[in-house]
Design a protein around this motif. Sequence first.
Motif, PDB file in Angstrom:
ATOM      1  N   ASP A  79      38.979  29.484  58.153  1.00 47.07           N
ATOM      2  CA  ASP A  79      39.549  29.423  59.504  1.00 47.07           C
ATOM      3  C   ASP A  79      40.624  30.498  59.602  1.00 47.07           C
ATOM      4  O   ASP A  79      41.525  30.551  58.766  1.00 47.07           O
ATOM      5  CB  ASP A  79      40.142  28.030  59.725  1.00 47.07           C
ATOM      6  N   ARG A  94      43.174  30.783  61.243  1.00 42.91           N
ATOM      7  CA  ARG A  94      44.541  30.294  61.466  1.00 42.91           C
ATOM      8  C   ARG A  94      45.238  29.871  60.184  1.00 42.91           C
ATOM      9  O   ARG A  94      46.457  29.704  60.162  1.00 42.91           O
ATOM     10  CB  ARG A  94      44.501  29.100  62.434  1.00 42.91           C
ATOM     11  N   MET A 104      48.245  32.118  58.706  1.00 39.05           N
ATOM     12  CA  MET A 104      49.405  32.095  59.572  1.00 39.05           C
ATOM     13  C   MET A 104      50.127  30.755  59.493  1.00 39.05           C
ATOM     14  O   MET A 104      51.348  30.696  59.365  1.00 39.05           O
ATOM     15  CB  MET A 104      49.019  32.372  61.029  1.00 39.05           C
ATOM     16  N   LEU A 105      49.376  29.660  59.530  1.00 42.46           N
ATOM     17  CA  LEU A 105      49.990  28.339  59.491  1.00 42.46           C
ATOM     18  C   LEU A 105      50.661  28.064  58.148  1.00 42.46           C
ATOM     19  O   LEU A 105      51.754  27.499  58.092  1.00 42.46           O
ATOM     20  CB  LEU A 105      48.953  27.261  59.813  1.00 42.46           C
TER      21      LEU A 105
END
Length: 89
Positions: free
Chosen positions: A58, A60, A63-64
């Motif tokens: 994923d 994201r 970044m998360l």
Amino acid sequence: MSAALDAFGGPFHRSASIEARRLIEDALERPVEQAVSLHLARTGTLTAFGHPICEGTDPRVDMLLSLLEQMPGADADSTAVRQLTGTVG
């Protein structure tokens, strides 16, 4: 922002967030492999790992995780999440 908050209020995403937090809490209390086994036994799936729209990782995730690592007092959570992603993939 409104759409993101609405998504977390729905039954699917909200329950996924709750189950993901339970998995992290389990990984803080016991070996990661055991936490994953317990989570699978409880839910039948690995919540927060994989997404039907994303193939592979994923986008994201990095970044998360970076944001989590910057949060004061989140060292243990960050370590648990890194261990989980290393174990589960």
